[in-house]
Scaffold this motif. Sequence first.
Motif, mmCIF file in Angstrom:
data_model
loop_
_atom_site.group_PDB
_atom_site.id
_atom_site.type_symbol
_atom_site.label_atom_id
_atom_site.label_comp_id
_atom_site.label_asym_id
_atom_site.label_seq_id
_atom_site.Cartn_x
_atom_site.Cartn_y
_atom_site.Cartn_z
ATOM 1 N N GLY A 105 0.821 -1.212 0.000
ATOM 2 C CA GLY A 105 0.000 0.000 0.000
ATOM 3 C C GLY A 105 0.849 1.254 0.000
ATOM 4 N N TYR A 108 2.337 1.750 -3.370
ATOM 5 C CA TYR A 108 1.319 2.243 -4.299
ATOM 6 C C TYR A 108 1.123 3.745 -4.132
ATOM 7 C CZ TYR A 108 -3.191 2.951 -6.514
ATOM 8 O OH TYR A 108 -4.206 3.425 -7.292
ATOM 9 N N VAL A 109 0.976 4.161 -2.849
ATOM 10 C CA VAL A 109 0.774 5.587 -2.557
ATOM 11 C C VAL A 109 1.963 6.390 -3.064
ATOM 12 C CG1 VAL A 109 0.552 7.268 -0.700
ATOM 13 C CG2 VAL A 109 -0.725 5.151 -0.579
ATOM 14 N N LYS A 112 2.133 6.413 -7.004
ATOM 15 C CA LYS A 112 1.051 7.234 -7.555
ATOM 16 C C LYS A 112 1.229 8.721 -7.225
ATOM 17 C CE LYS A 112 -1.761 4.620 -9.837
ATOM 18 N NZ LYS A 112 -2.321 4.941 -11.150
ATOM 19 N N VAL B 158 -5.614 2.699 -1.211
ATOM 20 C CA VAL B 158 -5.810 2.803 -2.658
ATOM 21 C C VAL B 158 -6.992 3.711 -2.958
ATOM 22 C CG1 VAL B 158 -6.389 1.500 -4.741
ATOM 23 C CG2 VAL B 158 -4.765 0.551 -3.105
ATOM 24 N N VAL B 162 -6.865 7.156 -5.101
ATOM 25 C CA VAL B 162 -7.610 7.230 -6.361
ATOM 26 C C VAL B 162 -8.606 8.385 -6.325
ATOM 27 C CG1 VAL B 162 -9.352 6.045 -7.752
ATOM 28 C CG2 VAL B 162 -7.326 4.818 -7.005
#
Lengths: 118, 169
Positions: A105, A108-109, A112, B158, B162
């Motif tokens: 996680g 991902y953060v 992104k 997530v 998003v």
Amino acid sequence: MLEQYIGATVMFIMAIGIACGMVFMTSVLGPKRHFAEKMEPFECGEKQIVSPHQRFSVKFYLVAVLFVLFDIEAVFFFPWAILFKKLGMFGFVEMLFFIIILGVGLCYVWIKGGLDWE
Amino acid sequence: MELLIFYPLAGFCVLMGLGVIISSSPINSALSLIAMMMGLAGVFVLQQAHFLAILQIIVYAGAIMVLFMFVIMLLNLKSAEEDTWSIRPQNTYVSVLTGFLALGALYKIACVISQAKLDSPAAVPDDFGTVVRVGTTLFTDFVLPFEVASILLLAAMVGAVVLAKNKID
């Protein structure tokens, strides 16, 4: 049963005492040179340029949500740290899985750009 | 002795809870809510629920309140002060509806309390609710829910990225 909380109670009383004492002593001993700008609650000491009533960027909110999530993650570490020796290898592997999933996680953060400000 | 500590704490909680709904400034409401949570943590400690008390302070008073503060800061405070909450007509329906909901919940709680046998406390082990006991149960009996919780947190991360990141860019 309540005897076990005496230590914590003494600590709370001392903490409140020290905090109040600091505020009280600075108000008594500190130098006082008041002028109009200094007494403003916002940007005290400077002439204020912008209004304090303005919206904050929604970017802060993403940071706050991520903070809450990692804070909840950290909460699980408290009982784990206390029981670490008792649980042995099983507890270690168990927590390793927990951290790996959350590590995904975090990656991902990060990828992104959730941690970038701009 | 326990009641001597419980009643001031409970009274403090109720007072601060009233402060949340009575004060017109959202900042004052939020501060009252923090004070109420601290008092509630004290009540939890009195019930030997140490871990719950820690959670109450770290997660609720610490983290959730940060979210509340950000919501207050994201909204424009000045305009919130100008048109007060009560004058908008559609809010009357919402107030009446939530009032009925709260009344129903209170009635249910009162029923449960009146039926409970308070004279004979349930037999619980001495360390019930302590960090060691809760931790042992969590890390041995409830391993799977514990691991699933991490996936839940991952999904939340997530989702947050998003939703928020697309809006910002």
